[in-house]
Design a protein around this motif. Structure first.
Motif, short mmCIF file in Angstrom:
data_model
loop_
_atom_site.label_atom_id
_atom_site.label_comp_id
_atom_site.label_asym_id
_atom_site.label_seq_id
_atom_site.Cartn_x
_atom_site.Cartn_y
_atom_site.Cartn_z
N GLY A 115 8.92 -25.46 -3.43
CA GLY A 115 10.01 -25.58 -2.29
C GLY A 115 11.42 -24.74 -2.74
N GLU A 116 11.61 -24.84 -4.17
CA GLU A 116 12.78 -24.09 -4.81
C GLU A 116 12.47 -22.56 -4.55
OE1 GLU A 116 14.49 -27.38 -7.84
OE2 GLU A 116 12.93 -25.79 -8.47
N THR A 121 9.97 -25.64 -8.29
CA THR A 121 9.03 -26.38 -7.41
C THR A 121 8.65 -24.96 -6.27
OG1 THR A 121 10.68 -27.09 -6.15
CG2 THR A 121 10.04 -28.18 -7.98
N THR A 138 10.44 -27.70 1.41
CA THR A 138 10.81 -29.34 0.58
C THR A 138 9.81 -29.63 -0.31
OG1 THR A 138 9.92 -30.31 2.40
CG2 THR A 138 12.24 -29.94 2.57
N ASP A 139 8.79 -28.63 -0.65
CA ASP A 139 7.39 -29.01 -1.24
C ASP A 139 8.09 -29.16 -2.94
OD1 ASP A 139 5.52 -29.06 -2.80
OD2 ASP A 139 4.36 -27.40 -1.90
N LYS A 140 7.77 -30.48 -3.34
CA LYS A 140 8.35 -30.85 -4.72
C LYS A 140 7.48 -30.43 -5.85
CE LYS A 140 12.18 -32.45 -3.18
NZ LYS A 140 13.40 -31.74 -3.16
N SER A 141 6.15 -29.90 -5.33
CA SER A 141 5.29 -29.78 -6.47
C SER A 141 5.32 -28.47 -7.26
CB SER A 141 3.80 -29.91 -5.88
OG SER A 141 3.72 -28.68 -4.77
N ARG A 142 4.85 -28.22 -8.45
CA ARG A 142 4.98 -27.28 -9.05
C ARG A 142 3.63 -26.71 -9.32
NH1 ARG A 142 9.79 -27.24 -11.66
NH2 ARG A 142 11.09 -29.51 -11.43
#
Length: 229
Positions: A143-144, A141, A78-82
């Motif tokens: 997460g993705e 991201t 679920t990490d939204k960072s890049r």
């Protein structure tokens, strides 16, 4: 290739195609054949050393799972960072070193694994390369990326299972053909032996019929007695 073989191959590509995936080697007893393949594959040792690199671990382990075993955590998924600038440098270094590791064992795998298994592994590796590139470019991201790499590993295991079944069927069909060919060869040999025996019997009969004959005749009074042999 049994389940232990698929698990062993998954372990190898876990290092080669992506990082932070499940490593079933500690839970599955490997058979000698896949164990020897993994032990001698240059990619395996190379990727192990890369996953233990302090620079890579420091910058990427917590977010990508490099150097870690098990499923991605909820936080990773679920990490939204890049990727930051420093992380991009680490990603670039990791990707380049990973490509070299994969190249080291390419010829070995093609020489020691079935073609469809090699195709499955190389396809998974190519998908990983694309995911790393997208992560580096900021298109994904973390997460993705972690979700996609998890799907990639699941797809690989499914492909390995299907390829293993195909190989098992091909081996069974080949064994049936070999048995059939051996049966035909045995029947042909038996037919040739019977023909040879018949020819020998005919030759013996002809020799008996055509052998020189001697006739002895004796006269006794007005009678002539002859014997042929």
């Amino acid at each position: 290739m049994r389940k232990s073989t698929i698990a062993a191959l998954s372990l190898a590509i876990c290092a080669g195609s992506l990082v932070g995936c499940v490593t079933p080697g500690s839970q599955v007893r490997r058979t000698p054949s896949p164990g020897e393949i993994l032990a001698n594959d240059p990619t395996t040792g190379c990727m192990k050393r890369l996953s233990e690199d302090p620079y890579i671990i420091t910058h990427l382990a917590d977010k990508t799972g490099i150097g870690k075993s098990g499923q991605p955590t909820l936080q990773m998924l679920t990490d939204k960072s890049r990727a930051t600038g420093e992380e991009k440098e680490a990603l670039s270094a990791y990707s380049a070193a990973r490509d070299q590791c994969l190249s080291l064992g390419a010829n070995y795998r093609r020489a020691n694994m079935p073609g469809n298994i090699v195709f499955d592994l190389e396809s998974s590796g190519q998908r990983t390369t694309l995911l790393l590139a997208k992560l580096y470019a900021g298109e994904l991201t973390y997460g993705e990326y972690n979700s996609a790499r998890l799907e990639n590993m699941q797809k690989l295991r499914g492909n390995l299972t299907a390829s293993d079944q195909q190989n098992a069927q091909a081996r069974a069909a080949d064994e049936d053909r070999r048995r059939a060919d051996a049966g035909i060869a045995l029947q042909n040999m038996q037919n040739q032996q019977m023909l040879l025996q018949q020819q020998q019997q005919q030759q013996q009969l002809m020799l008996q019929q055509n052998r020189p004959r001697t006739t002895n005749c004796n006269r006794l009074g007005n009678q002539m007695n002859c014997t042929t042999y």
